[in-house]
Scaffold this motif. Structure first.
Motif: not given
Length: 190
Positions: A18-24, A51-53
């Motif tokens: 989730l943090l990876l998604f928000v940061y990306s 995929l998430i990033a």
């Protein structure tokens, strides 16, 4: 100490992707780089991380374009100091078109301005979204893949060099003196 590490590991396992998604969302490199390094260490899954990033990057870019399209008047006032940058990006968009959309992910300072400039202009948002899917996928694969394989390579070298740990201080000193010598030689007036 062990409890702190275990707690951090639990938080990371729960919230890491989730943090990876928000940061990306903000088109940052650090999130995908850290995820790829952790993937090479077995802490994350590289395919899921890419995929998430990529998805986060896509959502952030399209969101900025939509924000620029719907809130143009308010954003013009907010970005009044950056009008020259927007004009330059608009000229580049006309000149380079889809190439700029693909390569803007790697140009610092342009990766956030381009989606807003597209939102301000009459550029087709559906076309931008379609091209942006490919650009974000390519960005995630290139940055994540290169970091994943490079970190694995560096770990192998470090493991190999750990047999010669007693030589490390001498090697570090030689490298430092070599760099200082090269800098002095490069800046010396002829």
């Amino acid at each position: 100490m062990q409890e702190s590490i275990a707690h951090f590991q639990h938080l990371f396992d729960t919230w890491g992707y989730l943090l990876l998604f928000v940061y990306s969302l903000g088109s940052g490199y650090v999130g995908i780089v850290v995820a790829a390094i952790l993937s090479s260490m077995g802490q994350m899954d590289i395919k899921l991380s890419m995929l998430i990033a990529g998805t986060g990057n896509f959502v952030g870019s399209v969101g900025l374009a939509l924000l620029g399209r719907t809130q143009k008047k308010e954003l013009y006032n907010y970005f009044a100091k950056h009008r020259r940058k927007f004009a330059l990006v608009h000229v580049w968009l006309q000149k380079y078109g889809l190439w700029l959309i693909f390569f803007n992910k790697y140009i610092y300072g342009v990766k956030s301005i381009l989606p807003l400039a597209i939102g301000f202009s009459k550029y087709d948002l559906k076309k931008f979204a379609l091209l942006n899917v490919g650009a974000c996928a390519l960005w995630a694969i290139i940055v994540g893949g290169v970091t994943f394989y490079a970190s694995a390579w560096v770990r192998r070298i470090a493991d190999h060099l750990s047999n010669y740990a007693y030589l490390m201080p001498a090697i570090i000193l030689v490298v430092i003196f070599g760099l200082v010598w090269m800098l002095k030689k490069g800046t010396h007036k002829s």
